[in-house]
Enzyme design. Structure first.
Site, short mmCIF file in Angstrom:
data_model
loop_
_atom_site.label_atom_id
_atom_site.label_comp_id
_atom_site.label_asym_id
_atom_site.label_seq_id
_atom_site.Cartn_x
_atom_site.Cartn_y
_atom_site.Cartn_z
N CYS A 37 40.26 42.05 57.90
CA CYS A 37 41.55 42.47 57.02
C CYS A 37 42.02 40.99 56.04
O CYS A 37 42.16 40.96 55.20
CB CYS A 37 42.58 42.20 57.90
SG CYS A 37 43.03 40.75 59.36
N HIS B 88 45.65 39.46 61.90
CA HIS B 88 46.23 40.44 60.87
C HIS B 88 46.80 40.12 59.27
O HIS B 88 47.70 39.29 59.60
CB HIS B 88 46.39 42.09 61.11
CG HIS B 88 46.79 42.61 60.16
ND1 HIS B 88 45.54 43.34 60.03
CD2 HIS B 88 47.51 42.96 59.65
CE1 HIS B 88 45.37 43.77 58.98
NE2 HIS B 88 47.32 44.05 58.87
N ASN C 96 49.43 46.08 52.18
CA ASN C 96 48.69 45.77 54.04
C ASN C 96 47.38 46.55 53.70
O ASN C 96 47.66 48.27 53.75
CB ASN C 96 49.43 46.16 54.69
CG ASN C 96 49.14 45.89 56.20
OD1 ASN C 96 48.58 45.93 56.28
ND2 ASN C 96 50.37 45.49 56.64
#
Length: 280
Positions: free
Chosen positions: A14, A119, A134
């Protein structure tokens, strides 16, 4: 929307997705970020060695795993900060006393990166509009100027760390296109695997144990509830209409509804019914 670069989640990379979505291109690879992490580890080792390579603290340090990366693909804020420094960009903690004292409206910033339970994801302004980039989403999510501050506040309440991006971001195709036009989004993007996760969880069975990834997805889903804050009056009208329809249907079924009689709702009853409408 097609012009917006949106790197979707692969493994636990991520941090890479966050940086590339921020910069709007494939600028960083896991190898690049690993190199930065190893450099940081070496700098930390050299500082520890200054206290004596025979010291207990130095030996303990050598036995500990890296704090800048791990085998899953996680990278620390130090790695992200150093990666952005290559582009002349810096991070400022959004809720720090120094930044809050500036009293800057979030819509006047250029981008934010957010972190929760290791994250990372990006929120960036492209043209005159804001987008949630995202990597856990199936595509970019349009965020209105009105909703941006509420979205950031909700993320903070859920435990996210938010950083403001300062500096000149590299020019990108999406910026060039959206500078002269505005886009509309008819349907918000879902979380990757959301439909499968709902099926697996039995559509709300509370007994099932879920892992931390699914807990994160639930938190993100809550932050993406389908409310258009720029048209709140229209939402209220729909909620009132729904509550009146529900009342009429219930009265008809019970045989107690009189022709021409209107149900009077208190403010508290209307608030509860409106909230129940949005919760669905």
């Amino acid at each position: 929307m097609d012009s917006i670069f949106h790197e979707k989640q692969e493994g636990s990379l991520c941090a890479q997705h966050c940086l590339n979505n921020l910069l709007q291109g494939e600028y960083f690879t896991p190898v690049d970020l690993s190199s930065i992490a190893h450099q940081l580890d070496e700098e930390e080792r050299m500082r520890m060695a200054e206290g004596g390579m025979a010291s207990e603290e130095y030996r303990t340090f050598l036995q500990q795993p890296s704090g800048n990366m791990d085998d899953s693909g996680f990278f620390s804020i130090q790695v992200i900060s150093n990666a952005l420094r290559v582009w002349g960009l810096e991070l400022i903690l959004f809720n720090s006393r120094e930044y809050q004292s500036l009293m800057i409206n979030p819509i006047n910033e250029k981008a934010f990166i957010c972190n929760y339970k290791e994250h990372w994801f990006t929120i960036r302004k492209l043209g005159q509009q804001w987008f949630n980039l995202n990597s856990l989403l199936t595509g970019p999510e349009l965020i209105s100027d009105t909703y941006l501050a509420l979205f950031l506040a909700q993320l903070q309440q859920e435990g996210y760390s938010i950083f403001v991006i300062r500096g000149n971001l590299p020019e990108c195709e999406a910026e060039q296109i959206l500078r002269f036009m505005r886009v509309q989004q008819q349907q918000r993007p879902k979380l990757i695997g959301e439909d499968e996760a709902q099926t697996k969880m039995g559509f709300g069975v509370e007994d099932e144990v879920v892992d931390e990834d699914e807990e994160l997805k639930r938190a993100l889903a809550l932050s993406r509830q389908d409310i258009d804050v720029e048209d709140e009056e229209a939402d209220l009208r729909r909620a009132i209409q729904l509550s009146m329809q529900g009342s009429q249907a219930a009265g008809s079924a019970a045989g107690e509804q009189k022709e021409g009689q209107n149900e009077t709702l208190t403010a508290e009853e209307l608030r509860k019914r409106r909230q129940a409408y949005f919760d669905r």
